[in-house]
Scaffold this active site. Sequence first.
Site, mmCIF file in Angstrom:
data_model
loop_
_atom_site.group_PDB
_atom_site.id
_atom_site.type_symbol
_atom_site.label_atom_id
_atom_site.label_comp_id
_atom_site.label_asym_id
_atom_site.label_seq_id
_atom_site.Cartn_x
_atom_site.Cartn_y
_atom_site.Cartn_z
ATOM 1 N NE ARG A 108 -2.517 -14.674 24.013
ATOM 2 C CZ ARG A 108 -2.048 -13.857 23.051
ATOM 3 N NH1 ARG A 108 -2.543 -12.628 22.895
ATOM 4 N NH2 ARG A 108 -1.103 -14.259 22.241
ATOM 5 C CB SER A 120 0.745 -9.012 22.674
ATOM 6 O OG SER A 120 0.246 -10.331 22.761
ATOM 7 N N GLY A 146 6.792 -7.848 6.784
ATOM 8 C CA GLY A 146 5.716 -7.968 5.797
ATOM 9 C C GLY A 146 5.004 -9.308 5.894
ATOM 10 C CB SER A 174 -0.936 -0.020 1.204
ATOM 11 O OG SER A 174 -0.184 -0.168 2.382
ATOM 12 C CE1 TYR A 197 0.678 -14.252 11.272
ATOM 13 C CE2 TYR A 197 -0.019 -14.831 13.484
ATOM 14 C CZ TYR A 197 0.748 -14.059 12.640
ATOM 15 O OH TYR A 197 1.576 -13.094 13.148
HETATM 16 C C1 15L Z 1 0.300 -11.819 16.325
HETATM 17 O O1 15L Z 1 1.028 -12.606 15.738
HETATM 18 C C2 15L Z 1 -0.435 -10.761 15.602
HETATM 19 O O2 15L Z 1 0.271 -10.277 14.488
HETATM 20 C C3 15L Z 1 -0.852 -9.614 16.507
HETATM 21 O O3 15L Z 1 -1.826 -8.838 15.853
HETATM 22 C C4 15L Z 1 -1.387 -10.117 17.852
HETATM 23 O O4 15L Z 1 -2.581 -10.800 17.666
HETATM 24 C C5 15L Z 1 -0.353 -11.006 18.508
HETATM 25 O O5 15L Z 1 0.045 -12.045 17.655
HETATM 26 C C6 15L Z 1 -0.846 -11.625 19.813
HETATM 27 O O6 15L Z 1 -0.783 -12.851 19.952
HETATM 28 O O7 15L Z 1 -1.251 -10.878 20.708
#
Ligand code: 15L
Length: 264
Positions: free
Chosen positions: A172, A163, A70, A34, A134
Amino acid sequence: MKRLLITGANGGLGSICRQSLTHLAETIRLSSRSDMGEAAEHEEIVRCDLADRAAVEALVDGCDGIVHMGGQATESNWEVIRNANIDGMFNLYDAARKHGRPRIVYASSNHAIGFYRQNERIDAAATTRPDSLYGVSKVFGEALASMYHDKFGIETACVRIGSCFPQPKNHRMLSSWMSYDDFVRLIECIFRVPVLGCPIIYGVSANDSAWWDNDAVSYLGWHPRDNAETHRARLDAEFGKPDPDSPDSRYHGGQFTAAPIQES
Ligand code: 15L
């Protein structure tokens, strides 16, 4: 460095890198799919889709370091994950092999080990337990980095980011939070250390209730300074006592463990 590439420069952490890593290289090359706005004097801006192999080759050419933020950063359908985090990773590493083998910081994720229970403490040797497509793609990325290190000598810091936000957003994150300042200090250490190798690093601040042990990477000289515990009273006041049966209270990966497989 002469030129540092930051991929995903428009993302949450990519933007922090853009602001805070200028001192690491004479020129910062920024990439995103973007619009990244105007380039500052020390910046080069390259619009690039990581799934486009030829474009990624041109992107990596001339860079002596890469901070790879990325790709897809949350759960999605398989096509999205595959393009960004499977094909995109391969394109980046194969370009790095052909263009000077730069040192790489790879934004892996705690979701590579998200199915560990919150009463388990783990270190870099723990078997992966991804909690989502993911998370699986992040395990793939770590494996790819390992192979390119063993075969071609490309050094990568695989940072299993917890996080990373301005402050913890829920209970958490009292365990998983990493402050922006600790994150930036980590990247500085990764580029400063004479021999990096290809370590797994847990991207987490010095939280009292952290689940992850970074003893294996003490040679980096990274000493996180922030502690999510200072946010506990605010979170208690905002959310009350957390539900012990919620995925956010059970697993390292929290809600990702309960995410469905998304149809395309
Ligand atoms: C991640 O991998 C994410 O990219 C992020 O947005 C959060 O969700 C983070 O983990 C998390 O586990 O808090």
